[in-house]
Design a protein around this motif. Structure first.
Motif, PDB file in Angstrom:
ATOM      1  N   GLY A 147       0.785  -1.229   0.000  1.00 31.06           N
ATOM      2  CA  GLY A 147       0.000   0.000   0.000  1.00 31.06           C
ATOM      3  C   GLY A 147       0.813   1.274   0.000  1.00 31.06           C
ATOM      4  O   GLY A 147       0.272   2.358   0.234  1.00 31.06           O
ATOM      5  N   MET A 148       2.105   1.173  -0.245  1.00 33.91           N
ATOM      6  CA  MET A 148       2.929   2.372  -0.344  1.00 33.91           C
ATOM      7  C   MET A 148       2.582   3.109  -1.634  1.00 33.91           C
ATOM      8  O   MET A 148       2.423   2.496  -2.691  1.00 33.91           O
ATOM      9  CB  MET A 148       4.420   1.998  -0.341  1.00 33.91           C
ATOM     10  N   THR A 149       2.467   4.411  -1.540  1.00 40.82           N
ATOM     11  CA  THR A 149       2.238   5.204  -2.738  1.00 40.82           C
ATOM     12  C   THR A 149       3.561   5.327  -3.481  1.00 40.82           C
ATOM     13  O   THR A 149       4.562   5.754  -2.902  1.00 40.82           O
ATOM     14  CB  THR A 149       1.738   6.610  -2.356  1.00 40.82           C
ATOM     15  N   CYS A 150       3.576   4.917  -4.754  1.00 40.97           N
ATOM     16  CA  CYS A 150       4.840   4.880  -5.485  1.00 40.97           C
ATOM     17  C   CYS A 150       4.720   5.609  -6.806  1.00 40.97           C
ATOM     18  O   CYS A 150       3.707   5.498  -7.505  1.00 40.97           O
ATOM     19  CB  CYS A 150       5.264   3.444  -5.804  1.00 40.97           C
ATOM     20  N   ILE A 151       5.766   6.347  -7.151  1.00 43.80           N
ATOM     21  CA  ILE A 151       5.864   6.901  -8.503  1.00 43.80           C
ATOM     22  C   ILE A 151       7.155   6.372  -9.099  1.00 43.80           C
ATOM     23  O   ILE A 151       8.237   6.590  -8.551  1.00 43.80           O
ATOM     24  CB  ILE A 151       5.884   8.441  -8.490  1.00 43.80           C
ATOM     25  N   LEU A 152       7.036   5.640 -10.193  1.00 46.77           N
ATOM     26  CA  LEU A 152       8.215   5.036 -10.793  1.00 46.77           C
ATOM     27  C   LEU A 152       8.476   5.600 -12.180  1.00 46.77           C
ATOM     28  O   LEU A 152       7.544   5.744 -12.977  1.00 46.77           O
ATOM     29  CB  LEU A 152       8.023   3.526 -10.955  1.00 46.77           C
ATOM     30  N   VAL A 153       9.727   5.892 -12.444  1.00 49.00           N
ATOM     31  CA  VAL A 153      10.143   6.127 -13.826  1.00 49.00           C
ATOM     32  C   VAL A 153      10.888   4.878 -14.224  1.00 49.00           C
ATOM     33  O   VAL A 153      11.817   4.453 -13.532  1.00 49.00           O
ATOM     34  CB  VAL A 153      11.064   7.351 -13.928  1.00 49.00           C
ATOM     35  N   THR A 154      10.456   4.226 -15.283  1.00 49.05           N
ATOM     36  CA  THR A 154      11.079   2.930 -15.565  1.00 49.05           C
ATOM     37  C   THR A 154      11.093   2.609 -17.049  1.00 49.05           C
ATOM     38  O   THR A 154      10.353   3.189 -17.840  1.00 49.05           O
ATOM     39  CB  THR A 154      10.360   1.814 -14.786  1.00 49.05           C
ATOM     40  N   HIS A 155      11.969   1.686 -17.395  1.00 50.73           N
ATOM     41  CA  HIS A 155      11.998   1.138 -18.751  1.00 50.73           C
ATOM     42  C   HIS A 155      11.513  -0.304 -18.768  1.00 50.73           C
ATOM     43  O   HIS A 155      11.478  -0.929 -19.818  1.00 50.73           O
ATOM     44  CB  HIS A 155      13.424   1.185 -19.309  1.00 50.73           C
ATOM     45  N   GLU A 156      11.206  -0.824 -17.564  1.00 50.56           N
ATOM     46  CA  GLU A 156      10.814  -2.227 -17.466  1.00 50.56           C
ATOM     47  C   GLU A 156       9.319  -2.344 -17.743  1.00 50.56           C
ATOM     48  O   GLU A 156       8.490  -2.236 -16.839  1.00 50.56           O
ATOM     49  CB  GLU A 156      11.127  -2.753 -16.061  1.00 50.56           C
ATOM     50  N   MET A 157       8.952  -2.590 -19.006  1.00 53.61           N
ATOM     51  CA  MET A 157       7.539  -2.578 -19.383  1.00 53.61           C
ATOM     52  C   MET A 157       6.760  -3.706 -18.723  1.00 53.61           C
ATOM     53  O   MET A 157       5.632  -3.523 -18.268  1.00 53.61           O
ATOM     54  CB  MET A 157       7.387  -2.688 -20.902  1.00 53.61           C
ATOM     55  N   GLY A 158       7.394  -4.878 -18.659  1.00 49.35           N
ATOM     56  CA  GLY A 158       6.720  -6.025 -18.052  1.00 49.35           C
ATOM     57  C   GLY A 158       6.365  -5.732 -16.612  1.00 49.35           C
ATOM     58  O   GLY A 158       5.255  -6.002 -16.150  1.00 49.35           O
ATOM     59  N   PHE A 159       7.329  -5.108 -15.932  1.00 48.37           N
ATOM     60  CA  PHE A 159       7.130  -4.769 -14.531  1.00 48.37           C
ATOM     61  C   PHE A 159       6.021  -3.730 -14.378  1.00 48.37           C
ATOM     62  O   PHE A 159       5.139  -3.843 -13.526  1.00 48.37           O
ATOM     63  CB  PHE A 159       8.455  -4.253 -13.956  1.00 48.37           C
ATOM     64  N   ALA A 160       6.064  -2.728 -15.246  1.00 48.03           N
ATOM     65  CA  ALA A 160       5.058  -1.672 -15.204  1.00 48.03           C
ATOM     66  C   ALA A 160       3.657  -2.271 -15.384  1.00 48.03           C
ATOM     67  O   ALA A 160       2.717  -1.919 -14.674  1.00 48.03           O
ATOM     68  CB  ALA A 160       5.349  -0.633 -16.277  1.00 48.03           C
ATOM     69  N   LYS A 161       3.538  -3.165 -16.303  1.00 51.30           N
ATOM     70  CA  LYS A 161       2.266  -3.811 -16.611  1.00 51.30           C
ATOM     71  C   LYS A 161       1.721  -4.508 -15.359  1.00 51.30           C
ATOM     72  O   LYS A 161       0.548  -4.468 -15.062  1.00 51.30           O
ATOM     73  CB  LYS A 161       2.529  -4.857 -17.701  1.00 51.30           C
ATOM     74  N   GLU A 162       2.672  -5.115 -14.606  1.00 49.72           N
ATOM     75  CA  GLU A 162       2.278  -5.936 -13.471  1.00 49.72           C
ATOM     76  C   GLU A 162       1.904  -5.111 -12.239  1.00 49.72           C
ATOM     77  O   GLU A 162       0.915  -5.397 -11.594  1.00 49.72           O
ATOM     78  CB  GLU A 162       3.438  -6.869 -13.131  1.00 49.72           C
ATOM     79  N   VAL A 163       2.721  -4.122 -11.921  1.00 48.84           N
ATOM     80  CA  VAL A 163       2.495  -3.442 -10.645  1.00 48.84           C
ATOM     81  C   VAL A 163       1.715  -2.148 -10.757  1.00 48.84           C
ATOM     82  O   VAL A 163       1.099  -1.718  -9.785  1.00 48.84           O
ATOM     83  CB  VAL A 163       3.809  -3.135  -9.881  1.00 48.84           C
ATOM     84  N   ALA A 164       1.758  -1.493 -11.919  1.00 52.84           N
ATOM     85  CA  ALA A 164       1.206  -0.146 -11.971  1.00 52.84           C
ATOM     86  C   ALA A 164      -0.315  -0.159 -11.922  1.00 52.84           C
ATOM     87  O   ALA A 164      -0.971  -1.031 -12.483  1.00 52.84           O
ATOM     88  CB  ALA A 164       1.679   0.568 -13.222  1.00 52.84           C
ATOM     89  N   ASP A 165      -0.888   0.826 -11.215  1.00 49.03           N
ATOM     90  CA  ASP A 165      -2.326   1.040 -11.282  1.00 49.03           C
ATOM     91  C   ASP A 165      -2.640   1.932 -12.472  1.00 49.03           C
ATOM     92  O   ASP A 165      -3.734   1.923 -13.000  1.00 49.03           O
ATOM     93  CB  ASP A 165      -2.814   1.723 -10.003  1.00 49.03           C
TER      94      ASP A 165
END
Lengths: 256, 289, 246
Positions: free
Chosen positions: A202-220
């Protein structure tokens, strides 16, 4: 994680935790951000993606007041970052940041890196900080490495120390600035797992990333930036499948 | 790992190089020359303004004594010219002895290696003035060769006194340069059936040569700036002659800064182009290797 | 102690090697006084040169162009001229301009030859320290300072806890080189009659005509001092090394 004492400035958890409105930022004549707006609710995890040089990193550095801004507004829990009288300590207690190059203090051991700021900046009790630091070490799975110096750790391990160091300040929002970009492929995963766990807690997170797979999985929510503006955004499912803008499409086709 | 910048590494590498070479590098830039001149002109101006009018002015006094400070009386090579002579010969002898000592330091024979290491360290770590005194006082003032008697003047003794620390430091430069080559060079030469001597002379030393030039030149500048020490022993070089010149003008206080600054300035003017040249060479070598 | 003296007296009687300082009380006292003067001189120069270095490094980062240029001039002046002439310059030129007081019948300068030796050698070594400290601070990456400020450190706190400790570790090897060099350079104080070891040895051999013996003592003294300083600095460097950074 948010403690009740931090609800200053009339902010309530129902309002966006971070809200950026019409943000403009330039370095000299070069305008890097040309009116960016976005909102992050408490407990949300958002990813900002886009080609390099599109202003992603600048955007999140502005949230932490590492870069000043020319126009617009950034509010973190109601605290206006673009206020000349901003209490930076107050802001940085709310916002934790992790850098691409880890930026650990090389003359201090892992555990000292984690404990330093709470003791010297927040003047917290040493024993309690030590206890907290120990639990953070466990959380980022670095038991046994407490007394190693940054130079003796792998990139992935250093980055996890950096995450623990930021968490030691009990922030309400965590910023991750391309935290896996400098890592070896083998160690990327251990860092991503740590971030994913944080997001799930439940931590509020802002990520800048190149990991698309990861973004797909964790991002709201995913934001795509290009040339200083947000071109397109949406939840991962719709974003990756039904991108409308040609620039987004081109970027995704190159990277996926 | 790359948090603590390449700069930090570079600094450490530079410190280690300077430690090996036994001295700092003269890193002269053109604006440094301008600074020196400004300081000089300003001081001369101030002294000139303060001088009593009935006596010879500091500038006139300096102009009058300049030839004396630079080379002594007509037809002699004393004063600053003697500083240069001492530096040339000390460098010559110091280099010859130093290269020999340096090669002995990489000898395969343990006693030679240890012995030459000891000599190098001893002379490297002794203050120059102590070495200079030793030679001045203990070296005979004439040498008998068969039935020939060669007199050894004081300045020649100073040459030997200065050559010793130069020798020790050049020895270390040579050893360092040889050691800095990758061992693969030795191994590949050995596998091609070169003897050790052949490897050294045909493969190793030619590669080291370029690396040794900049520290060698730098050492020359340091040496040139150390030669005023010979004045303590009564050698008639520029510092002695400056003192004599001021004495002849009655040791007037306003002359002191002008004359001493002039002295500092001629050493600077002499070393400046040499140090610049060394920097240029170093850059050139770095690009090529 | 008696035995020690007797041994050297014996040595003189039998072999002619006259280590007078070890059996003659007057010369022994002279010798000990010289040791103290030398050590005081070295320590005073070391401290002064480090202070000058700090002040200089700070001034080099100053906003004012005049101060920055002035510092550059100072550094290059001392780096690129003969240190021996510098000492003479300080003692004779500046010593002439500074005030003196009446010490019962004769004029005594407020700053004596010892003081001028410390000032001149301190400025000489300080010119190097200035550059060493400056580059040490520059070696600390801006991103490390940023990390500190993102953790809530103020500018001052980040300097105290992060920049200075790191910069100092980066500087240490170069600083040590310079200090060892300075130790050897203190013999130049001989030129303005500071009663340190070199000067005293000269007096002793003039009085006793035992040049070779005193030379041996001089060499042992200085090479020993250098060895001790190098050893101490080496240990220090090792203990201050940042693990994992070569």
């Amino acid at each position: 994680m948010a403690s009740p004492g931090k609800k200053a400035n009339g902010w309530t958890p129902k309002q966006p935790m971070v809200s950026i409105k019409d943000l403009h930022k330039s370095f000299g004549d070069l305008e890097v951000l040309k009116g960016v707006s976005l909102e992050v609710m408490k407990g949300e995890c958002i990813c900002i993606i886009g080609p390099s040089g599109s202003g992603k990193s600048t955007l999140i550095r502005c949230v932490n007041a590492l870069n000043d801004i020319q126009k617009g507004s950034i509010k973190v829990e109601g605290l206006e970052v673009n206020d000349p009288n901003l209490d930076k300590l107050e802001l940085r207690k709310k916002v934790g940041m992790v850098f691409q190059q880890y930026n650990l203090f090389p003359h201090k051991t892992a555990i000292e890196n984690i404990m330093m700021a709470p003791i010297t900046v927040l003047k917290q009790d040493k024993d309690e900080v030590a206890k907290h630091a120990k639990s953070l070490v466990r959380k980022v799975r670095l038991e046994g490495k407490e007394d190693s110096y940054p130079g003796e750790l792998s990139g992935g391990q250093q980055q996890r120390v950096a995450i623990a160091r930021a968490l030691a300040m009990n922030p309400d929002v965590m910023l991750f600035d391309e935290v896996t970009a400098a890592l070896d492929p083998e160690t990327v995963k251990e860092v991503l797992v740590t971030i994913q766990e944080l997001a799930e807690e439940g931590m509020t997170c802002i990520l800048v990333t190149h990991e698309m797979g990861f973004a797909k999985e964790v991002a709201d929510h995913i934001y795509f930036t290009d040339r200083g503006v947000i071109v397109e955004h949406g939840p991962p499912k719709t974003f990756f499948k039904k991108a409308k803008d040609p620039r987004t499409k081109e970027f995704l086709s190159q990277i996926l | 790992m790359d948090v603590l910048l390449p700069i930090a590494r570079q600094q450490k590498a530079q410190a280690m190089t300077e430690r090996l070479e036994g001295t700092f590098r003269l890193n002269l830039q053109p604006h440094h020359a301008i600074w020196m001149l400004l300081i000089f002109v300003f001081t001369v101006g101030a002294a000139q303004a303060q001088a009593p009018r009935e006596l010879i002015s500091p500038i006139d006094a300096l102009v009058k004594w300049m030839p004396f400070i630079l080379w002594g009386q007509e037809g002699t090579l004393n004063g600053f010219a003697l500083n240069l002579m001492i530096s040339f010969f000390a460098m010559l002898f110091g280099t010859i002895a130093g290269v020999t000592l340096g090669l002995m330091q990489i000898s395969l024979l343990l006693p030679v290696r240890k012995g030459s290491w000891f000599v190098t360290q001893f002379f490297r770590n002794s203050p120059w003035l102590v070495l200079l005194f030793t030679i001045m006082l203990l070296f005979p003032f004439e040498i008998e060769l068969g039935n020939m008697i060669i007199p050894v003047p004081d300045w020649m003794k100073a040459v030997i006194g200065f050559a010793l620390p130069v020798m020790a430091n050049i020895s270390e430069v040579v050893r360092g340069a040889v050691r800095s080559l990758p061992t693969g060079q030795w191994e590949s030469a050995e596998s091609l059936a070169f003897s050790r001597r052949q490897t050294l002379w045909m493969i190793i030393l030619p590669q080291c040569f370029k690396r040794m030039i900049p520290p060698w030149i730098n050492w020359y500048c340091i040496l040139a700036m150390a030669t005023p020490l010979a004045s303590i022993m009564g050698v008639e070089e520029s510092v002695s002659y400056t003192a004599q010149a001021m004495n002849a003008e009655g040791d007037r206080p306003e002359l002191l800064p002008v004359f001493y600054l002039f002295l500092l300035l001629i050493f600077f003017v002499y070393t400046y182009p040499i140090a610049r040249w060394s920097i240029r060479l170093e850059k050139k070598f770095v690009v090529k290797t | 102690m008696e035995l020690f003296g007797d041994f050297f007296k014996q040595l003189y009687d039998t072999s002619g090697w006259n280590f007078v300082i070890f059996y003659d009380q007057v010369e022994w006292d002279r010798f000990i006084a010289a040791i103290w003067t030398t050590i005081k001189l070295i320590i005073a120069c070391l401290i002064f040169s480090v202070v000058v270095g700090f002040a200089g490094a700070w001034a080099q980062g100053a906003k004012s162009r005049i101060i920055r240029y002035g510092m550059a001039g100072y550094i290059q002046f001392f780096r690129n001229t003969p240190p021996f002439v510098q000492i003479l310059f300080f003692y004779f030129v500046l010593g002439n301009l500074t005030p003196s007081y009446d010490a019962g019948g004769y004029q005594e300068a407020y700053i004596g030859s010892f003081g001028w030796a410390v000032i001149s050698l301190g400025f000489f070594a300080g010119a190097f320290n200035t550059e060493i400290f400056r580059s040490g601070i520059e070696a600390v990456p801006e991103s490390t300072v940023e990390a500190a400020s993102s953790l809530g450190y103020t500018r001052l706190q980040s300097y105290i806890y992060v920049v200075f400790p790191l910069a100092f570790r980066v500087c240490l090897p170069a600083l040590n080189n310079n200090l060892v060099n300075l130790l050897k350079t203190t013999t130049l104080a001989y030129g303005i009659a500071v009663p340190e070891m070199m000067y005293t040895a000269n007096q002793i051999w003039s009085d006793n005509v035992n040049v070779p013996e005193m030379m041996i003592v001089l060499f042992l003294f200085y090479v020993g001092l250098v060895a001790i300083l190098v050893w101490v600095m080496h240990r220090w460097e090792k203990s201050m090394k940042i693990p994992g950074y070569g």
